[in-house]
Design a protein around this motif. Sequence first.
Motif, PDB file in Angstrom:
ATOM      1  N   PRO A 225     -37.207 -34.368   1.260  1.00 48.52           N
ATOM      2  CA  PRO A 225     -37.557 -35.644   0.663  1.00 48.52           C
ATOM      3  C   PRO A 225     -36.620 -36.767   1.129  1.00 48.52           C
ATOM      4  CG  PRO A 225     -37.455 -33.910  -1.014  1.00 48.52           C
ATOM      5  CD  PRO A 225     -36.851 -33.357   0.234  1.00 48.52           C
ATOM      6  N   TRP A 226     -37.151 -38.004   1.067  1.00 47.30           N
ATOM      7  CA  TRP A 226     -36.358 -39.144   1.549  1.00 47.30           C
ATOM      8  C   TRP A 226     -35.012 -39.203   0.852  1.00 47.30           C
ATOM      9  CZ3 TRP A 226     -33.858 -43.365  -0.340  1.00 47.30           C
ATOM     10  CH2 TRP A 226     -33.497 -44.344   0.576  1.00 47.30           C
ATOM     11  N   TRP A 227     -35.023 -39.059  -0.483  1.00 46.30           N
ATOM     12  CA  TRP A 227     -33.778 -39.032  -1.250  1.00 46.30           C
ATOM     13  C   TRP A 227     -33.478 -37.606  -1.656  1.00 46.30           C
ATOM     14  CZ3 TRP A 227     -29.806 -42.130  -2.281  1.00 46.30           C
ATOM     15  CH2 TRP A 227     -28.906 -41.730  -3.287  1.00 46.30           C
ATOM     16  N   PRO A 228     -32.271 -37.107  -1.386  1.00 54.33           N
ATOM     17  CA  PRO A 228     -31.088 -37.829  -0.892  1.00 54.33           C
ATOM     18  C   PRO A 228     -30.838 -37.649   0.608  1.00 54.33           C
ATOM     19  CG  PRO A 228     -30.396 -35.709  -1.718  1.00 54.33           C
ATOM     20  CD  PRO A 228     -31.912 -35.738  -1.857  1.00 54.33           C
ATOM     21  N   TRP A 229     -31.809 -37.015   1.327  1.00 50.30           N
ATOM     22  CA  TRP A 229     -31.479 -36.555   2.676  1.00 50.30           C
ATOM     23  C   TRP A 229     -31.344 -37.675   3.696  1.00 50.30           C
ATOM     24  CZ3 TRP A 229     -29.262 -32.203   2.718  1.00 50.30           C
ATOM     25  CH2 TRP A 229     -29.598 -31.235   1.773  1.00 50.30           C
ATOM     26  N   THR A 230     -32.034 -38.787   3.510  1.00 47.66           N
ATOM     27  CA  THR A 230     -31.874 -39.872   4.486  1.00 47.66           C
ATOM     28  C   THR A 230     -30.454 -40.436   4.460  1.00 47.66           C
ATOM     29  OG1 THR A 230     -34.226 -40.398   4.412  1.00 47.66           O
ATOM     30  CG2 THR A 230     -32.745 -42.103   5.262  1.00 47.66           C
ATOM     31  N   PRO A 231     -29.940 -40.873   3.294  1.00 45.61           N
ATOM     32  CA  PRO A 231     -28.549 -41.348   3.302  1.00 45.61           C
ATOM     33  C   PRO A 231     -27.544 -40.245   3.640  1.00 45.61           C
ATOM     34  CG  PRO A 231     -29.423 -41.301   1.062  1.00 45.61           C
ATOM     35  CD  PRO A 231     -30.580 -41.088   1.979  1.00 45.61           C
ATOM     36  N   LEU A 232     -27.798 -39.010   3.172  1.00 46.49           N
ATOM     37  CA  LEU A 232     -26.868 -37.918   3.460  1.00 46.49           C
ATOM     38  C   LEU A 232     -26.796 -37.615   4.952  1.00 46.49           C
ATOM     39  CD1 LEU A 232     -27.320 -35.251   0.635  1.00 46.49           C
ATOM     40  CD2 LEU A 232     -25.285 -36.595   1.177  1.00 46.49           C
ATOM     41  N   SER A 233     -27.898 -37.805   5.666  1.00 46.31           N
ATOM     42  CA  SER A 233     -27.885 -37.525   7.101  1.00 46.31           C
ATOM     43  C   SER A 233     -26.892 -38.438   7.824  1.00 46.31           C
ATOM     44  CB  SER A 233     -29.287 -37.700   7.693  1.00 46.31           C
ATOM     45  OG  SER A 233     -29.670 -39.070   7.715  1.00 46.31           O
ATOM     46  N   TYR A 234     -26.808 -39.686   7.383  1.00 47.15           N
ATOM     47  CA  TYR A 234     -25.858 -40.619   8.001  1.00 47.15           C
ATOM     48  C   TYR A 234     -24.423 -40.225   7.653  1.00 47.15           C
ATOM     49  CZ  TYR A 234     -29.845 -43.541   9.169  1.00 47.15           C
ATOM     50  OH  TYR A 234     -31.029 -44.004   9.682  1.00 47.15           O
ATOM     51  N   VAL A 235     -24.216 -39.757   6.428  1.00 52.71           N
ATOM     52  CA  VAL A 235     -22.889 -39.300   6.020  1.00 52.71           C
ATOM     53  C   VAL A 235     -22.467 -38.093   6.858  1.00 52.71           C
ATOM     54  CG1 VAL A 235     -21.533 -38.323   4.123  1.00 52.71           C
ATOM     55  CG2 VAL A 235     -23.144 -40.191   3.677  1.00 52.71           C
ATOM     56  N   LEU A 236     -23.361 -37.140   7.007  1.00 48.92           N
ATOM     57  CA  LEU A 236     -23.046 -35.939   7.785  1.00 48.92           C
ATOM     58  C   LEU A 236     -22.723 -36.275   9.234  1.00 48.92           C
ATOM     59  CD1 LEU A 236     -25.766 -33.479   6.407  1.00 48.92           C
ATOM     60  CD2 LEU A 236     -23.301 -33.349   6.026  1.00 48.92           C
ATOM     61  N   LYS A 237     -23.503 -37.176   9.836  1.00 49.32           N
ATOM     62  CA  LYS A 237     -23.273 -37.554  11.221  1.00 49.32           C
ATOM     63  C   LYS A 237     -21.915 -38.229  11.407  1.00 49.32           C
ATOM     64  CE  LYS A 237     -28.161 -38.303  12.376  1.00 49.32           C
ATOM     65  NZ  LYS A 237     -29.175 -39.345  12.687  1.00 49.32           N
ATOM     66  N   ALA A 238     -21.537 -39.061  10.436  1.00 49.98           N
ATOM     67  CA  ALA A 238     -20.318 -39.856  10.572  1.00 49.98           C
ATOM     68  C   ALA A 238     -19.059 -39.115  10.133  1.00 49.98           C
ATOM     69  CB  ALA A 238     -20.457 -41.146   9.761  1.00 49.98           C
ATOM     70  N   MET A 239     -19.210 -38.014   9.446  1.00 49.19           N
ATOM     71  CA  MET A 239     -18.066 -37.309   8.886  1.00 49.19           C
ATOM     72  C   MET A 239     -17.154 -36.769   9.986  1.00 49.19           C
ATOM     73  SD  MET A 239     -18.194 -34.172   6.120  1.00 49.19           S
ATOM     74  CE  MET A 239     -19.247 -35.128   5.020  1.00 49.19           C
ATOM     75  N   PRO A 240     -15.846 -37.049   9.944  1.00 49.49           N
ATOM     76  CA  PRO A 240     -14.917 -36.496  10.945  1.00 49.49           C
ATOM     77  C   PRO A 240     -14.979 -34.975  10.972  1.00 49.49           C
ATOM     78  CG  PRO A 240     -13.851 -38.199   9.634  1.00 49.49           C
ATOM     79  CD  PRO A 240     -15.170 -37.915   8.971  1.00 49.49           C
ATOM     80  N   PHE A 241     -14.758 -34.409  12.143  1.00 51.78           N
ATOM     81  CA  PHE A 241     -14.911 -32.966  12.326  1.00 51.78           C
ATOM     82  C   PHE A 241     -14.053 -32.170  11.351  1.00 51.78           C
ATOM     83  CE2 PHE A 241     -13.702 -28.928  14.267  1.00 51.78           C
ATOM     84  CZ  PHE A 241     -14.945 -28.369  14.488  1.00 51.78           C
ATOM     85  N   GLY A 242     -12.785 -32.579  11.170  1.00 55.23           N
ATOM     86  CA  GLY A 242     -11.895 -31.835  10.286  1.00 55.23           C
ATOM     87  C   GLY A 242     -12.405 -31.808   8.867  1.00 55.23           C
ATOM     88  N   LEU A 243     -12.910 -32.943   8.381  1.00 56.64           N
ATOM     89  CA  LEU A 243     -13.448 -32.996   7.023  1.00 56.64           C
ATOM     90  C   LEU A 243     -14.733 -32.191   6.939  1.00 56.64           C
ATOM     91  CD1 LEU A 243     -13.477 -34.124   4.152  1.00 56.64           C
ATOM     92  CD2 LEU A 243     -14.611 -36.171   5.033  1.00 56.64           C
ATOM     93  N   PHE A 244     -15.588 -32.297   7.944  1.00 60.91           N
ATOM     94  CA  PHE A 244     -16.834 -31.535   7.965  1.00 60.91           C
ATOM     95  C   PHE A 244     -16.541 -30.032   7.905  1.00 60.91           C
ATOM     96  CE2 PHE A 244     -20.438 -29.546  10.245  1.00 60.91           C
ATOM     97  CZ  PHE A 244     -21.492 -30.024   9.471  1.00 60.91           C
ATOM     98  N   ALA A 245     -15.528 -29.588   8.640  1.00 62.76           N
ATOM     99  CA  ALA A 245     -15.163 -28.167   8.665  1.00 62.76           C
ATOM    100  C   ALA A 245     -14.708 -27.688   7.298  1.00 62.76           C
ATOM    101  CB  ALA A 245     -14.077 -27.929   9.697  1.00 62.76           C
ATOM    102  N   ARG A 246     -14.093 -28.564   6.509  1.00 58.66           N
ATOM    103  CA  ARG A 246     -13.609 -28.159   5.187  1.00 58.66           C
ATOM    104  C   ARG A 246     -14.719 -28.091   4.156  1.00 58.66           C
ATOM    105  NH1 ARG A 246      -9.230 -31.604   6.512  1.00 58.66           N
ATOM    106  NH2 ARG A 246     -10.010 -33.285   5.166  1.00 58.66           N
ATOM    107  N   VAL A 247     -15.701 -28.967   4.274  1.00 60.86           N
ATOM    108  CA  VAL A 247     -16.699 -29.047   3.209  1.00 60.86           C
ATOM    109  C   VAL A 247     -17.958 -28.244   3.490  1.00 60.86           C
ATOM    110  CG1 VAL A 247     -15.873 -31.307   2.504  1.00 60.86           C
ATOM    111  CG2 VAL A 247     -17.790 -31.167   4.120  1.00 60.86           C
ATOM    112  N   MET A 248     -18.209 -27.897   4.743  1.00 60.97           N
ATOM    113  CA  MET A 248     -19.453 -27.202   5.078  1.00 60.97           C
ATOM    114  C   MET A 248     -19.174 -25.716   5.361  1.00 60.97           C
ATOM    115  SD  MET A 248     -21.554 -29.595   4.624  1.00 60.97           S
ATOM    116  CE  MET A 248     -23.064 -28.790   5.124  1.00 60.97           C
TER     117      MET A 248
END
Length: 248
Positions: A225-248
């Motif tokens: 669905p559009w919410w919340p995945w559209t805004p979340l997709s931009y967050v995921l793309k922009a997230m620094p690698f180190g932070l992404f590695a910790r949260v995912m």
Amino acid sequence: MRKNILITGASTGLGEGMAREWAAKGCNLALCARSAGKLEALQRELQQAYPDIRVLVRGLDVCEYDQVFEVFEGFRHELGSLDRVVVNAGIGISQPVGYGRFEANRQTAETNFVAAIAQSEAAMAIFREQNSGHLVLMSSVSAVRGFRGPMNIYAATKAAVATLAEGLQLDTRGTPIKVSNIMPGFILTDINRDTKNAPFRVDLDTGVKALVKAIESERRRAYVPWWPWTPLSYVLKAMPFGLFARVM
């Protein structure tokens, strides 16, 4: 209105759900999947509920590439045209890399990406001859980044599908042929029923209605669905690698 719609992987889950939605809208359906028995049961149900539409079914393993072309052309011949093709067939059995499960990962890559190429080839050949049509490629929100462990290969195949869609959008720009990249988040199906970490998962009916609405908009890319995945997709793309590695 796109009247004649072909859906692969139509015997269960999202494919079956989309078939029901479009049948209720009065569309003719060309449905294929490996489970011919389930397709035939769905065909009987939809024809009884909506006697004014045509529901054609054929068994198809999308990894039998020659059969993909034969089945698509056969549907086109029976219906007279294909207005929309939804490349929906896929699996989610990928495993962490390097643990002796190459066969599962190869099967995932072939089903989700190589078979998607075959389906796109078959659909685009028909659309180019008709000079019209709408190709829908089912990717995933997981395509936006690499993912660890069992999600690695699955996400990689969906990223490849998204790239395929964008290339076809460039090829068809300015023509009557449309190509959409649909990127679902977690919608409850058998493929993720046992997934414990499935944030923002919605029920199948809610997800399917959102999918059909997104597909019918014929946008180049749609998160569903559009919410919340559209805004979340931009967050995921922009997230620094180190932070992404910790949260995912």
